[in-house]
Scaffold this motif. Structure first.
Motif, PDB file in Angstrom:
ATOM      1  N   ARG A 155     -10.114   7.118  -6.081  1.00 10.08           N
ATOM      2  CA  ARG A 155      -9.959   5.702  -5.735  1.00 10.08           C
ATOM      3  C   ARG A 155      -8.524   5.253  -5.989  1.00 10.08           C
ATOM      4  O   ARG A 155      -7.644   6.026  -6.345  1.00 10.08           O
ATOM      5  N   SER A 156      -8.283   3.974  -5.814  1.00  6.72           N
ATOM      6  CA  SER A 156      -6.947   3.409  -5.962  1.00  6.72           C
ATOM      7  C   SER A 156      -6.450   3.501  -7.407  1.00  6.72           C
ATOM      8  O   SER A 156      -7.233   3.534  -8.367  1.00  6.72           O
ATOM      9  N   LEU A 157      -5.132   3.537  -7.546  1.00 11.83           N
ATOM     10  CA  LEU A 157      -4.527   3.552  -8.875  1.00 11.83           C
ATOM     11  C   LEU A 157      -4.851   2.276  -9.653  1.00 11.83           C
ATOM     12  O   LEU A 157      -4.932   2.288 -10.880  1.00 11.83           O
ATOM     13  N   THR A 158      -5.064   1.179  -8.958  1.00 13.31           N
ATOM     14  CA  THR A 158      -5.406  -0.086  -9.623  1.00 13.31           C
ATOM     15  C   THR A 158      -6.693   0.052 -10.425  1.00 13.31           C
ATOM     16  O   THR A 158      -6.790  -0.415 -11.578  1.00 13.31           O
ATOM     17  N   ALA A 159      -7.692   0.689  -9.846  1.00 12.07           N
ATOM     18  CA  ALA A 159      -8.958   0.894 -10.553  1.00 12.07           C
ATOM     19  C   ALA A 159      -8.767   1.777 -11.776  1.00 12.07           C
ATOM     20  O   ALA A 159      -9.334   1.519 -12.846  1.00 12.07           O
ATOM     21  N   SER A 160      -7.952   2.805 -11.658  1.00 15.16           N
ATOM     22  CA  SER A 160      -7.721   3.690 -12.801  1.00 15.16           C
ATOM     23  C   SER A 160      -7.017   2.960 -13.931  1.00 15.16           C
ATOM     24  O   SER A 160      -7.367   3.127 -15.123  1.00 15.16           O
ATOM     25  N   LEU A 161      -6.033   2.127 -13.605  1.00 14.84           N
ATOM     26  CA  LEU A 161      -5.335   1.373 -14.646  1.00 14.84           C
ATOM     27  C   LEU A 161      -6.278   0.374 -15.319  1.00 14.84           C
ATOM     28  O   LEU A 161      -6.211   0.150 -16.540  1.00 14.84           O
ATOM     29  N   ALA A 162      -7.142  -0.238 -14.533  1.00 19.73           N
ATOM     30  CA  ALA A 162      -8.121  -1.170 -15.113  1.00 19.73           C
ATOM     31  C   ALA A 162      -9.042  -0.445 -16.076  1.00 19.73           C
ATOM     32  O   ALA A 162      -9.376  -0.961 -17.156  1.00 19.73           O
ATOM     33  N   VAL A 163      -9.478   0.747 -15.722  1.00 23.36           N
ATOM     34  CA  VAL A 163     -10.350   1.533 -16.600  1.00 23.36           C
ATOM     35  C   VAL A 163      -9.622   1.901 -17.887  1.00 23.36           C
ATOM     36  O   VAL A 163     -10.185   1.831 -18.995  1.00 23.36           O
ATOM     37  N   VAL A 164      -8.338   2.279 -17.773  1.00 27.55           N
ATOM     38  CA  VAL A 164      -7.567   2.634 -18.969  1.00 27.55           C
ATOM     39  C   VAL A 164      -7.452   1.439 -19.903  1.00 27.55           C
ATOM     40  O   VAL A 164      -7.619   1.553 -21.137  1.00 27.55           O
ATOM     41  N   ALA A 165      -7.152   0.240 -19.337  1.00 29.12           N
ATOM     42  CA  ALA A 165      -7.071  -0.962 -20.172  1.00 29.12           C
ATOM     43  C   ALA A 165      -8.418  -1.276 -20.807  1.00 29.12           C
ATOM     44  O   ALA A 165      -8.504  -1.650 -22.000  1.00 29.12           O
ATOM     45  N   ALA A 166      -9.486  -1.109 -20.031  1.00 26.82           N
ATOM     46  CA  ALA A 166     -10.820  -1.379 -20.567  1.00 26.82           C
ATOM     47  C   ALA A 166     -11.187  -0.390 -21.664  1.00 26.82           C
ATOM     48  O   ALA A 166     -11.831  -0.762 -22.665  1.00 26.82           O
ATOM     49  N   VAL A 194       0.652   0.179  -6.282  1.00 28.60           N
ATOM     50  CA  VAL A 194       0.010   0.549  -5.014  1.00 28.60           C
ATOM     51  C   VAL A 194       0.798   0.004  -3.824  1.00 28.60           C
ATOM     52  O   VAL A 194       0.986   0.682  -2.810  1.00 28.60           O
ATOM     53  N   ALA A 195       1.282  -1.238  -3.947  1.00 29.65           N
ATOM     54  CA  ALA A 195       2.080  -1.803  -2.857  1.00 29.65           C
ATOM     55  C   ALA A 195       3.343  -0.990  -2.626  1.00 29.65           C
ATOM     56  O   ALA A 195       3.732  -0.721  -1.480  1.00 29.65           O
ATOM     57  N   ARG A 196       4.026  -0.596  -3.719  1.00 27.30           N
ATOM     58  CA  ARG A 196       5.228   0.224  -3.569  1.00 27.30           C
ATOM     59  C   ARG A 196       4.891   1.591  -2.968  1.00 27.30           C
ATOM     60  O   ARG A 196       5.633   2.111  -2.135  1.00 27.30           O
ATOM     61  N   SER A 197       3.752   2.150  -3.379  1.00 18.39           N
ATOM     62  CA  SER A 197       3.349   3.446  -2.838  1.00 18.39           C
ATOM     63  C   SER A 197       3.062   3.351  -1.340  1.00 18.39           C
ATOM     64  O   SER A 197       3.439   4.232  -0.558  1.00 18.39           O
ATOM     65  N   ARG A 198       2.380   2.274  -0.935  1.00 18.41           N
ATOM     66  CA  ARG A 198       2.084   2.106   0.489  1.00 18.41           C
ATOM     67  C   ARG A 198       3.355   1.900   1.309  1.00 18.41           C
ATOM     68  O   ARG A 198       3.488   2.411   2.423  1.00 18.41           O
ATOM     69  N   ALA A 199       4.312   1.137   0.745  1.00 22.07           N
ATOM     70  CA  ALA A 199       5.589   0.952   1.443  1.00 22.07           C
ATOM     71  C   ALA A 199       6.317   2.278   1.576  1.00 22.07           C
ATOM     72  O   ALA A 199       6.935   2.583   2.621  1.00 22.07           O
ATOM     73  N   LEU A 200       6.250   3.110   0.526  1.00 21.82           N
ATOM     74  CA  LEU A 200       6.891   4.425   0.572  1.00 21.82           C
ATOM     75  C   LEU A 200       6.195   5.325   1.582  1.00 21.82           C
ATOM     76  O   LEU A 200       6.840   6.073   2.321  1.00 21.82           O
TER      77      LEU A 200
END
Length: 370
Positions: free
Chosen positions: A32-43, A93-99
């Motif tokens: 899944r997206s990196l955003t979900a992984s970062l949220a899980v790490v914070a949680a 994720v936005a920077r990755s998509r732009a890249l």
């Protein structure tokens, strides 16, 4: 001391439980997206702290009020942590998509342009690598286009040069066969000349194919440039007399080099033949050999009147002949390409530049080791 150890043990066990649970969730959402992984790490970080706190509270029998306070503090930390993780994830994720969008230009034959705006050190390093790769691909495409154009030009010239002597040979052989040749001996001499010309063209093509295939086997030996130039001048003397051209080799230093004598003689022979054929009658072709810091430079200067500046970068290309004024009466434009291939096989360089009244071809070779 015993209480402190128990607190540390219960906190560790609660954190481990939360960590294992988080690791399982991360494995499940690994695609899944990196955003979900970062949220899980914070949680996981907040849950680990909460689990440890609850375990310690039960073991130490904290009051309900104290437990509520601790839980409230942890909940607020969780909210802030999750918000920060989501913001960071969305930005990455936005920077990755732009890249990714910028990298798609590779497939369209375009050039890579890094997205504007700040980026993490890793994404910035990736952008730099993609930019460097884009530059290399652009150079490769340009080189491939130039080689393809050179191949097409070579095929056109070879087809023309083969068709002309073959047609002449066929006509002369038919005349001899029908017995209508007024001077059979002249026809035979002309046929021999055409056959030798064809043989030379085939030999040049074979040599060039070996160079391009990297199969040019060299047998280097230590020799003096003075002897190399002397042999080349002696071999070109007859042609120079035929064209009424003067050959000079006054500035030749006896510098030792390690080269394949046969192949380097071919290099100097090709340069001298081209220079003699393109120098007007009663003109001069000068050969020189001088020692420099980076090696020895062999030069052949003619009186051709110069080469147009736009043609200078293509002089050593396969099949190049230049203007009609510089086109020799025979050959397929392979001589200078062979020169460059042999010189580069000796770890040297071949170059050309205009001088007053003509042009100078220079061959730079490394000095022989002492």
């Amino acid at each position: 001391m015993r209480d402190i150890l128990l607190i540390a043990l219960f906190a560790f066990l609660g954190a481990v439980a939360a960590g294992l649970l988080g690791a399982g969730v991360l494995w499940l959402i690994r695609r899944r997206s990196l955003t979900a992984s970062l949220a899980v790490v914070a949680a996981v970080a907040v849950t680990a702290m909460l689990a440890g706190t609850l375990a310690v509270a039960r073991a130490m029998f904290l009051s309900t009020h104290d437990l509520t306070v601790v839980t409230m503090v942890v909940a607020m930390a969780a909210v802030v942590s999750l918000a920060t993780a989501l913001l960071l994830g969305r930005w990455v994720v936005a920077r990755s998509r732009a890249l990714t969008a910028a990298a798609r230009s590779f497939g369209d034959g375009g050039h890579f342009s890094a997205p504007n705006g700040p980026a993490t050190a890793e994404l910035d390093a990736l952008s730099q690598e993609l930019a460097a790769t884009s530059a290399k691909l652009a150079e490769s495409r340009d080189r491939e286009r130039a080689l393809e154009a050179s191949r097409r030009e070579l095929v056109a010239w070879i087809s023309h040069d083969l068709r002309t002597p073959l047609a002449g040979l066929r006509a002369m052989s038919e005349a001899l066969e029908d017995g209508v040749a007024a001077d059979p001996q002249r026809y035979l001499r002309q046929m021999r000349t055409e056959v030798e010309r064809l043989n030379g063209m085939v030999g040049d093509l074979f040599e060039l194919s070996r160079i391009h295939a990297g199969a040019l086997a060299l047998s280097p030996s230590r020799m003096s440039v003075y002897d190399l130039v002397g042999d080349a001048l002696a071999g070109a003397d007859a042609l120079a007399r035929e064209y009424g051209v003067w050959l000079t080799g006054d500035r030749v230093e006896p510098v030792p080099v390690e080269v394949d004598g046969k192949e380097m003689s071919r290099v100097l022979g090709n340069l001298l033949v081209n220079a003699i054929r393109r120098t007007p009658s009663d003109g001069t072709v000068a050969v020189a050999a001088e020692r420099f810091a980076d090696g020895v430079v062999l030069s052949v200067t003619d009186g051709c009147g110069g080469i147009p500046e736009e043609d200078l970068p293509r002089v050593f290309d396969t099949g190049w002949r230049g203007t009609h004024a510089r086109t020799p009466p025979a050959g397929a434009g392979l001589g200078l390409a062979i020169v460059r291939g042999i010189v580069e096989a000796h770890r040297g360089q071949a170059a050309v530049r205009n001088v007053p009244g003509g042009c100078r071809f220079e061959v730079t070779l490394p000095l022989a080791k002492a």
